[in-house]
Write a protein that holds these residues in place. Structure first.
Motif, mmCIF file in Angstrom:
data_model
loop_
_atom_site.group_PDB
_atom_site.id
_atom_site.type_symbol
_atom_site.label_atom_id
_atom_site.label_comp_id
_atom_site.label_asym_id
_atom_site.label_seq_id
_atom_site.Cartn_x
_atom_site.Cartn_y
_atom_site.Cartn_z
ATOM 1 N N LEU A 1 0.828 -1.206 0.000
ATOM 2 C CA LEU A 1 0.000 0.000 0.000
ATOM 3 C C LEU A 1 0.863 1.257 0.000
ATOM 4 N N ALA A 2 1.974 1.230 0.748
ATOM 5 C CA ALA A 2 2.881 2.384 0.755
ATOM 6 C C ALA A 2 3.496 2.588 -0.616
ATOM 7 N N PHE A 3 3.819 1.512 -1.296
ATOM 8 C CA PHE A 3 4.369 1.616 -2.645
ATOM 9 C C PHE A 3 3.370 2.310 -3.572
ATOM 10 N N PHE A 4 2.118 1.860 -3.531
ATOM 11 C CA PHE A 4 1.106 2.460 -4.406
ATOM 12 C C PHE A 4 0.786 3.899 -4.001
ATOM 13 N N ALA A 5 0.923 4.221 -2.727
ATOM 14 C CA ALA A 5 0.580 5.566 -2.268
ATOM 15 C C ALA A 5 1.677 6.584 -2.537
ATOM 16 N N PHE A 6 2.953 6.159 -2.481
ATOM 17 C CA PHE A 6 4.034 7.129 -2.510
ATOM 18 C C PHE A 6 4.993 7.002 -3.681
ATOM 19 N N HIS B 1 -1.211 8.398 -6.948
ATOM 20 C CA HIS B 1 -1.358 8.636 -5.511
ATOM 21 C C HIS B 1 -2.791 8.427 -5.037
ATOM 22 N N VAL B 2 -3.436 7.487 -5.633
ATOM 23 C CA VAL B 2 -4.797 7.143 -5.234
ATOM 24 C C VAL B 2 -4.833 5.637 -5.006
ATOM 25 N N ILE B 3 -5.302 5.244 -3.860
ATOM 26 C CA ILE B 3 -5.446 3.826 -3.566
ATOM 27 C C ILE B 3 -6.812 3.392 -4.096
ATOM 28 N N ASP B 4 -6.802 2.597 -5.160
ATOM 29 C CA ASP B 4 -8.061 2.098 -5.721
ATOM 30 C C ASP B 4 -8.204 0.622 -5.339
ATOM 31 N N TRP B 5 -9.279 -0.008 -5.826
ATOM 32 C CA TRP B 5 -9.540 -1.393 -5.466
ATOM 33 C C TRP B 5 -8.469 -2.337 -6.005
ATOM 34 N N GLY B 6 -7.883 -1.997 -7.146
ATOM 35 C CA GLY B 6 -6.808 -2.826 -7.681
ATOM 36 C C GLY B 6 -5.613 -2.843 -6.748
ATOM 37 N N VAL C 1 -5.664 -2.295 -3.534
ATOM 38 C CA VAL C 1 -6.043 -3.025 -2.325
ATOM 39 C C VAL C 1 -5.960 -4.527 -2.568
ATOM 40 N N LEU C 2 -6.456 -4.996 -3.705
ATOM 41 C CA LEU C 2 -6.406 -6.428 -4.007
ATOM 42 C C LEU C 2 -4.970 -6.922 -4.177
ATOM 43 N N VAL C 3 -4.140 -6.126 -4.846
ATOM 44 C CA VAL C 3 -2.729 -6.500 -4.991
ATOM 45 C C VAL C 3 -2.057 -6.531 -3.620
ATOM 46 N N SER C 4 -2.363 -5.583 -2.765
ATOM 47 C CA SER C 4 -1.783 -5.548 -1.429
ATOM 48 C C SER C 4 -2.203 -6.762 -0.606
ATOM 49 N N LEU C 5 -3.463 -7.140 -0.707
ATOM 50 C CA LEU C 5 -3.922 -8.345 -0.010
ATOM 51 C C LEU C 5 -3.214 -9.589 -0.531
ATOM 52 N N THR C 6 -3.011 -9.654 -1.841
ATOM 53 C CA THR C 6 -2.323 -10.795 -2.436
ATOM 54 C C THR C 6 -0.868 -10.850 -1.975
ATOM 55 N N VAL C 7 -0.191 -9.716 -1.977
ATOM 56 C CA VAL C 7 1.197 -9.681 -1.524
ATOM 57 C C VAL C 7 1.282 -10.046 -0.041
ATOM 58 N N GLY C 8 0.361 -9.560 0.758
ATOM 59 C CA GLY C 8 0.333 -9.926 2.170
ATOM 60 C C GLY C 8 0.131 -11.412 2.370
ATOM 61 N N THR C 9 -0.754 -12.007 1.585
ATOM 62 C CA THR C 9 -0.994 -13.449 1.668
ATOM 63 C C THR C 9 0.240 -14.236 1.245
#
Length: 81
Positions: free
Chosen positions: A33-38, A44-49, A51-59
């Protein structure tokens, strides 16, 4: 029935494995999420894509951490034999 003696049967191993998985998931999620935000050049907009990529990377980070912990426990079990 044989009883295993080793790090994976020690009291607290499941708790350490669960705690490690949670930490790995949160770190992977937050880092992505920090990568996508900064990241420069991104909108600089966190969209659903994102969020889904972040969940996948976390998993994936959680799975990697759990696999690494299982491998280390197996090494310790073999060295104790």
């Amino acid at each position: 029935m044989t009883e295993q003696h080793g790090p994976e049967t020690a009291p607290g191993y499941a708790a350490r494995r669960r705690r490690g998985g949670i930490v790995a998931f949160v770190v992977g999620l937050a880092a992505t999420l920090a990568f996508f935000a900064f990241f420069p050049g991104m909108p600089h907009v966190i969209d659903w894509g994102a969020v889904l990529v972040s969940l996948t990377v976390g998993t994936l980070a959680r799975a990697g951490c759990r696999a690494w912990m299982a491998k280390e426990a197996e090494k310790k079990r073999i060295s104790h034999l």
